[in-house]
Design a protein around this motif. Structure first.
Motif, short mmCIF file in Angstrom:
data_model
loop_
_atom_site.label_atom_id
_atom_site.label_comp_id
_atom_site.label_asym_id
_atom_site.label_seq_id
_atom_site.Cartn_x
_atom_site.Cartn_y
_atom_site.Cartn_z
N TRP A 175 -52.91 -30.64 23.45
CA TRP A 175 -53.00 -31.82 24.33
C TRP A 175 -54.25 -31.78 25.21
CZ3 TRP A 175 -52.12 -36.60 24.78
CH2 TRP A 175 -52.06 -37.25 26.02
N ASP A 215 -49.62 -32.13 19.57
CA ASP A 215 -49.03 -32.97 20.63
C ASP A 215 -49.17 -34.45 20.28
OD1 ASP A 215 -48.67 -33.95 23.64
OD2 ASP A 215 -48.16 -31.82 23.63
N ASP A 216 -49.03 -35.28 21.26
CA ASP A 216 -49.05 -36.73 21.14
C ASP A 216 -50.26 -37.23 20.34
OD1 ASP A 216 -48.70 -39.40 21.56
OD2 ASP A 216 -48.79 -39.31 23.75
N TRP A 244 -44.84 -32.83 18.52
CA TRP A 244 -44.42 -33.59 19.71
C TRP A 244 -43.71 -34.88 19.31
CZ3 TRP A 244 -45.51 -38.50 21.50
CH2 TRP A 244 -45.42 -38.76 22.88
N ARG A 289 -46.40 -46.55 31.91
CA ARG A 289 -47.27 -45.97 30.88
C ARG A 289 -47.27 -46.89 29.65
NH1 ARG A 289 -47.65 -40.34 27.45
NH2 ARG A 289 -49.66 -39.67 28.23
N LYS A 302 -41.43 -30.46 20.67
CA LYS A 302 -41.54 -30.77 22.10
C LYS A 302 -41.00 -32.18 22.27
CE LYS A 302 -45.17 -31.32 25.65
NZ LYS A 302 -46.61 -31.16 25.86
N ASP A 312 -40.42 -35.15 24.52
CA ASP A 312 -41.00 -35.64 25.78
C ASP A 312 -40.29 -36.90 26.24
OD1 ASP A 312 -42.75 -35.79 27.90
OD2 ASP A 312 -44.55 -35.60 26.68
N ASN A 334 -41.65 -39.92 28.96
CA ASN A 334 -42.75 -40.18 29.89
C ASN A 334 -42.60 -41.39 30.79
OD1 ASN A 334 -44.61 -38.03 29.66
ND2 ASN A 334 -45.03 -38.68 27.58
N CYS A 374 -39.24 -31.83 27.88
CA CYS A 374 -40.40 -32.14 28.71
C CYS A 374 -40.19 -33.55 29.23
CB CYS A 374 -41.65 -32.07 27.83
SG CYS A 374 -43.16 -32.65 28.61
N SER A 430 -42.92 -35.89 31.25
CA SER A 430 -44.19 -35.93 32.00
C SER A 430 -44.32 -34.63 32.77
CB SER A 430 -44.21 -37.08 32.99
OG SER A 430 -44.10 -38.29 32.32
N GLY A 431 -44.23 -33.52 32.07
CA GLY A 431 -44.17 -32.22 32.73
C GLY A 431 -42.72 -31.91 33.03
N TRP A 463 -40.84 -27.66 29.54
CA TRP A 463 -42.20 -27.67 30.10
C TRP A 463 -42.09 -27.94 31.60
CZ3 TRP A 463 -46.52 -25.61 29.96
CH2 TRP A 463 -47.72 -26.23 30.31
N ASP A 489 -46.95 -30.74 34.25
CA ASP A 489 -48.24 -31.05 33.63
C ASP A 489 -49.38 -30.39 34.39
OD1 ASP A 489 -47.37 -32.45 31.49
OD2 ASP A 489 -47.74 -34.44 32.33
C1 GLA Z 1 -46.59 -35.79 28.83
C2 GLA Z 1 -46.45 -34.29 28.66
C3 GLA Z 1 -47.77 -33.71 28.26
C4 GLA Z 1 -48.25 -34.36 26.98
C5 GLA Z 1 -48.32 -35.87 27.17
C6 GLA Z 1 -48.62 -36.57 25.87
O1 GLA Z 1 -47.36 -36.10 29.95
O2 GLA Z 1 -45.97 -33.71 29.82
O3 GLA Z 1 -47.67 -32.33 28.09
O4 GLA Z 1 -47.38 -34.04 25.93
O5 GLA Z 1 -47.11 -36.39 27.67
O6 GLA Z 1 -48.67 -37.94 26.01
#
Ligand code: GLA
Length: 738
Positions: A335, A365-366, A410, A442, A475, A477, A479, A525, A527-528, A544, A547
């Motif tokens: 990421w 990741d994303d 992810w 977002r 992972k 997520d 967000n 996870c 957003s962290g 996680w 961030d």
């Molecule tokens: C969130 C996660 C990050 C990453 C982004 C990807 O913010 O916490 O670690 O994976 O999304 O968009």
């Protein structure tokens, strides 16, 4: 152990060092909270219910029934009939009325701990715990309430939950259902909670408790970055090492409220449960509602003992699956290395370099799916983008496997972008209020997973990707937080169920995932660290943490997280510098020392970092392998807090047999003309002698100083003043005699 004293009508729940007493009084069978505290030898303290003093019980003084309701220490207080403190249970009948009051009906004591259907919860065998089920009722409403208590035999933990059943002939609504309550005297408590924001999660806050209601809460649809489903009331003199602590932690990942109310009589009511905001659950005759579990810890041995109780409980009685007790593969995540700008070749470049250095897993990741070239589109289109991932996913994963590395990926399964094929096809699948534009966050909406077809579709897409290649880690997520609550599948008088139905659906989907892919390592996870809670830990053994992976920012975040959660659960990586969130540059060694306190991994472009940093990775990998068993399984102690002393941070882990320990010391800003710091170690055996090795102090093993645990704990050790800011030292202790 749980005992019922029939003559006295008292329940006594014992853990190794605490007792909890419940009493039934008056001919109306009110259920009162007698005592929670240090372990008692017997059950004679029922005088604490104060029913021998005015206003007495209604059976003796019915004219002051209202005064009785407003001061009696209820085990599970209800609203609307005269107790004006914050209640735990509020209803609205079919006729629109709100009053209720509970009376004891019966009880049973069971070995072990029943599961809570559809919900995460701690577990234990008949040898490890006992459960008390108290059945009570409100016969006017036609409502049965089950109060469930589990006492653990090897840990000072009591868990609670509540089930409500409609036993009447008409529907009614639950407008508030909390899971736990403690009615006690206020003894000048301080209140400890965890607060924060994105990139600043779980900072510890301590403040004096005052009159009125003080709470921490979330109605964001997740446990949140901002507040945390945890509350402790502690004696004003409580420290890490001594003093009374009453703590509650909620095994739930959605809306919550944790509060303490100091009333007119200097009583304090501490309670925890699902937040009342936009909550309204309809119960038809015969239907039931199961509230999530709250974990309670009492200790008179300070915050270290509270932490140890939570850690032991979660390690043994909450985490599940293959990786529960296993060392996790050291991962590298792309990421911060690439953001959305990557393709097969770039991922392979990173993997090739990483594998040479000893890193064990590549996490993509994303950005690997649909049209996802930036964060404003394609969520929901869980199909590999072959323009980026040329050759396909199976090819990429095979190449990575050939390097001897595992592969992880992810997902953000709960979401949909307005600009996505999924949304274009099913605009009604997003949570929304009809005829009102949804609030984007977002640039995305939340899927209405409470609908079976939505959940099945998203899960199906996700499972197809996982089956198409050898994916060993996910992972998961999330967000954005929830808003504009509405489901087209629910009638008007059930819209207030959506927040909780959503959570149940997320739990169901994660359960399905770990059931269908039992070897998968799942990391949650949001957003962290926006959903770092015991609810999520039931499905994923690691989350996680934030961030913000800046080493210094992580001190407070990891201190707050480790106040409750085992180090093995804290997602922590060595990340790039200057740090992408705060712009700070810290030494590579320090970043590693701090990430070692968690799951450990890297979040940077290993092909681009300075050669001297890259050269250190094999050394760091070796340290991880040397220390991770100790860090994962050992007992954690807080020695010093940078948030409090503004100079240095220090924590320690000690193996269960007390023969090995690792101390991490971080000196934040250096000071001119300063001397070494003395720190007192913890958790060692007084009679064992330990070799003390400070990493980087290039001493040969034979020359290492040897001291007894007694000296190290009472007199302490000296950590040298280090030149340069943001310096860390690892101090390793190994038993040599005793
Ligand atoms: C969130 C996660 C990050 C990453 C982004 C990807 O913010 O916490 O670690 O994976 O999304 O968009």
């Amino acid at each position: 152990m749980i005992t019922y004293y029939e003559k006295e009508r008292i329940f006594k729940l014992d853990t190794p060092n605490s007792s909890y007493l419940i009493g039934i009084v008056d001919e109306e069978n009110f259920i009162g909270h007698i005592y929670y505290g240090k372990r008692l030898a017997n059950a004679e303290a029922s005088y604490l219910l104060r029913i021998q003093e005015p206003p007495y019980v209604p059976g003796r003084n019915n004219r002051e029934r209202g005064a009785f309701y407003d001061c009696f220490p209820f085990e599970y207080p209800t609203g609307g009939t005269g107790d004006y403190r914050e209640c735990c249970l509020a209803i609205r009948t079919a006729g629109g009325h709100a009053g209720s009051m509970l009376s004891y009906v019966s009880h049973e004591i069971l070995g072990g701990k029943p599961e809570l259907p559809g919900l995460p919860a701690t577990f234990g065998t008949q040898e490890e715990c006992e459960t008390l089920r108290i059945i009570c009722e409100d016969k006017y409403v036609g409502m049965q309430v089950e109060l469930l208590y589990t006492a653990f035999s090897d840990n000072d933990v009591i868990t609670r939950s509540v089930k409500i059943v409609n036993t009447g002939k008409e529907h009614f609504y639950l407008t508030k259902v909390y899971s736990a309550c403690l009615d006690m005297d206020n003894r000048d408590y301080d209140m400890i909670s965890l607060h924060g924001s994105w990139a600043r999660e779980r900072h510890i806050q301590r403040k004096p408790l005052g009159y009125g209601i003080q709470n921490v809460s979330s109605f964001r649809g997740e446990s949140s970055h901002q507040d945390h489903p945890f509350l402790a009331l502690v004696d004003r003199h409580t420290t890490q090492e001594q003093g009374e602590v009453y703590a509650m932690n909620f095994v739930y990942s959605g809306n919550f409220c944790a509060q303490a109310e100091v009333s007119q009589f200097d009583y304090v009511r501490m309670s925890m449960g699902i937040h009342q905001e936009n909550f309204c659950w309809k119960l038809e005759p015969g239907e039931e509602f199961q509230a999530p579990e709250a974990v309670m810890v009492y200790t008179d041995r300070g915050l270290d003992a509270m932490t140890s109780a939570f850690h032991r409980l979660y390690r043994k009685h909450l985490l599940r699956g293959k990786y529960k007790d296993l060392k996790r593969p050291i991962l590298i995540n792309n990421w911060e290395a690439t953001y959305f700008d990557f393709n097969t070749e770039k991922i392979l470049d990173i993997a090739r370099e990483a594998s040479k250095l000893g890193i064990e897993m590549l996490v993509m990741d994303d950005g690997w799916f649909g049209n996802r070239y930036f964060d404003g589109c394609a969520l929901g289109d869980w199909v590999v983008n072959e323009e980026k991932i040329s050759g396909g996913l199976a090819y990429l994963v095979d190449e990575i496997n050939k390097l001897g590395m595992k592969f992880g990926i992810w997902f953000e399964p709960e979401m949909v972008s307005p600009d996505s094929d999924l949304y274009r096809e099913h605009p009604d699948w997003a949570i929304a209020i009809p005829n009102r534009p949804g609030t984007e966050s977002r640039q995305q909406y939340v899927l209405d997973l409470s609908r079976r077809e939505v959940l099945d579709h998203v899960y199906g897409m996700m499972a197809a990707v996982l089956r198409s290649a050898n994916v060993e880690y996910v992972k998961w997520d999330m967000n954005r937080q929830l808003s504009d609550i509405g489901s087209i599948a629910l009638p008007a008088d059930r819209q207030g169920e959506l927040y909780h139905r959503y959570m149940l659906a997320v739990y169901e989907m994660q359960n399905r995932l770990i059931h269908d892919f039992p070897d998968l390592l799942l990391e949650n996870c949001s957003s962290g660290g926006g959903r770092f809670d015991p609810g999520m830990l039931y499905y994923s053994p690691q989350i996680w943490c934030s961030d913000d992976a800046d080493a210094i920012e992580r001190l407070a975040i990891q201190e707050g997280t480790a106040l409750l959660y085992p180090l093995s659960t804290m997602g922590a990586h060595v990340s790039d510098c200057p740090n992408h969130v705060v712009g700070r540059t810290t030494p590579f060694d320090t970043r590693a020392a701090i990430a070692l306190a968690g799951t450990f991994g890297y979040e940077l472009d290993v092909t681009k970092i300075p050669e001297e940093d890259r050269a250190k990775i094999p050394e760091q990998v070796a340290m991880y392998h040397q220390y991770n068993d100790l860090i994962r399984e050992g007992d954690y102690y807080r020695i010093a807090s940078y948030s409090q002393n503004h100079m240095y941070d220090c924590w320690q882990v000690v193996s269960e047999d007390q023969r090995e320990s690792l101390v991490t010391f971080v000196q934040v800003l250096t000071r001119a003309n300063y001397k070494s710091r003395r720190i007192l170690l913890k958790g060692l055996a007084e009679n064992i002698r330990y070799k003390v090795h400070i990493e980087k102090d290039k001493l040969e093993m034979e020359e290492l100083p040897v001291y007894s645990g007694d000296t190290l704990m009472k007199a302490g050790i000296l950590v040298p003043n280090m030149p340069g800011d943001f310096q860390a030292r690892l101090i390793h202790l190994t038993a040599v005699e005793g």
